[in-house]
Scaffold this active site. Structure first.
Site, short mmCIF file in Angstrom:
data_model
loop_
_atom_site.label_atom_id
_atom_site.label_comp_id
_atom_site.label_asym_id
_atom_site.label_seq_id
_atom_site.Cartn_x
_atom_site.Cartn_y
_atom_site.Cartn_z
N SER A 1 72.52 -1.45 28.92
CA SER A 1 72.70 -2.24 27.71
C SER A 1 71.47 -3.10 27.52
O SER A 1 70.83 -3.52 28.50
CB SER A 1 73.95 -3.13 27.82
OG SER A 1 74.19 -3.79 26.59
N SER A 2 71.13 -3.33 26.27
CA SER A 2 69.92 -4.10 25.99
C SER A 2 70.08 -4.89 24.71
O SER A 2 70.94 -4.60 23.87
CB SER A 2 68.70 -3.17 25.89
OG SER A 2 68.80 -2.33 24.76
#
Length: 397
Positions: free
Chosen positions: A90-91
């Site tokens: 996730s970013s």
């Protein structure tokens, strides 16, 4: 009027300057207001991972490096916010790419059309993108879906802390969110190699779907589609953005390619031409050679430099070796039922025959059965590419 902890003015000013420079134009007033209204640091965990310049990541902790953490929070760069099984999962996307996606979707007063009343965001993540949507359109217009229950809860909490309250749901984004349908805009925050049919079905006629694009060969590009009254959609690709691919529930991993060597030969096609950073060529190969991915090996175990190619869904593999001396002849090894280097060579040759089209020359349509077809616009007409079910793509005969 939303009330939330203010973002540091100097940091936001710098971020706005960086975004304006990258986009090459001034942001519409409602976007600038949104960027000032939504404090990005409230949507980030206390530990971030930043690129270390050597292909990896280094942690940046708020507790031990508060100034560095805050500077990273307002930098126009992607920030990894979660690792799963040793890989980024996730970013927080580059603010400029988030805003460019919203501009492409036609969200806001600047678009010269009625403001959308129902927008579906796919991939809540940190909640920052949903907060920008709320700042522009209002909470009641925004629904957002997240696959990961922990991320969904964290994103909803971040939104609440920042003073926003869109409808946050936990579910598989590939199914859209039928409870809030139909939508005038559907915006994904992850990349796909096929547009789920549910997204088309849940979009009103004339509504828009905007999603980053990916293939096994090239994770780059953004697709913007317009839904038609007959349940189809059509649009074109745009040359920006690289996002993490969509994750699915219980998504498994493919084992390493292990087929025994069957073919040895020599090629005059340089491996750097097909995998050396020419995004136009790599984008085409991602469509033309489904499931083929590549990795560079400079360990010297097999050759001074090796391009390794694998079939993501089978045992086939190939290798192209540079001996450190000859730049016009390269040794080739191919194994398995797919002769992957032959496919890559044919795909690259076709791209050259088409006149080396750029990403923006590719158009995509989705029919009511979910079939995908790509048309490449050239000075000599159009060339067709079909994207079959279960594979990224394949050239039509």
């Amino acid at each position: 009027m939303k009330t939330s902890p203010a973002a540091p003015a100097a940091h936001v000013d710098q971020l706005l300057a960086d975004v304006t420079k990258l986009l090459g134009r001034q942001l519409p007033p409602e976007y600038e207001r949104a960027l000032r209204t939504v404090p990005r640091h409230l949507f980030l965990p206390d530990r971030l991972w930043l690129r270390d310049g050597e292909g990896g990541y280094r942690p940046c902790d708020r507790s031990t490096n508060p100034d560095g953490w805050l500077t990273a929070a307002y930098a126009d760069t992607p920030l990894v916010t979660q690792f799963t099984d040793g890989l980024p999962s996730s970013s927080a996307s580059m603010p400029s790419m988030v805003l460019r996606t919203l501009l492409l979707a036609g969200i806001g007063d600047h678009a010269g059309e009625a403001r959308p009343r129902r927008v579906l965001e796919l991939g809540t993540g940190t909640g920052f993108n949903a907060a920008l949507l709320c700042a522009v359109l209002g909470d009641e217009a925004v629904s957002t879906v997240e696959l990961d229950p922990l991320l969904a809860a964290r994103g909803e909490r971040n939104l609440k802390d920042a003073g926003f309250a869109p409808a946050v749901s936990c579910g598989d984004a590939a199914a859209g969110w039928p409870l809030g349908a139909p939508y005038e805009r559907v915006v994904a925050t992850f990349s796909v190699d096929r547009v789920p049919q549910a997204w088309v079905e849940q979009t009103v006629a004339g509504g828009r779907i905007v999603t980053p694009w990916t293939s096994a060969w090239c994770r780059y590009g953004t697709l913007a589609l317009t839904a038609d009254r007959d349940g189809t959609a059509r649009g074109r690709f745009h040359a920006f953005a690289s996002f993490m691919p969509m994750r699915r529930p219980c998504q498994g991993t493919v084992g390493p390619a292990t087929a025994p060597v069957q073919h040895r030969g020599v090629t005059s096609l340089s491996p750097w031409l097909v995998a050396g950073g020419d995004l136009d060529a790599e984008f085409h190969l991602g469509l033309a050679v489904p499931g083929a991915s590549f990795a560079w090996d400079a360990s010297g175990e097999h050759a001074p430099t090796r391009l390794h190619i694998a079939d993501d869904e089978g045992p086939s593999w190939a290798a192209v070796d540079y001996d450190g001396r000859s730049a016009d002849r390269f040794a080739v090894i191919q194994a398995g039922p797919r002769l992957l280097w032959d496919e890559i060579t044919a795909g690259y040759t076709h791209w050259e025959t088409l006149g080396r089209p750029r990403i923006g020359q590719y158009r995509l349509s989705v029919n009511t059965a979910g079939d995908h077809a790509v048309q490449v616009e050239t000075g000599r007409g159009r060339s067709g590419i079909t994207i079959p079910e279960g594979r990224a793509s394949r050239l039509s005969p």
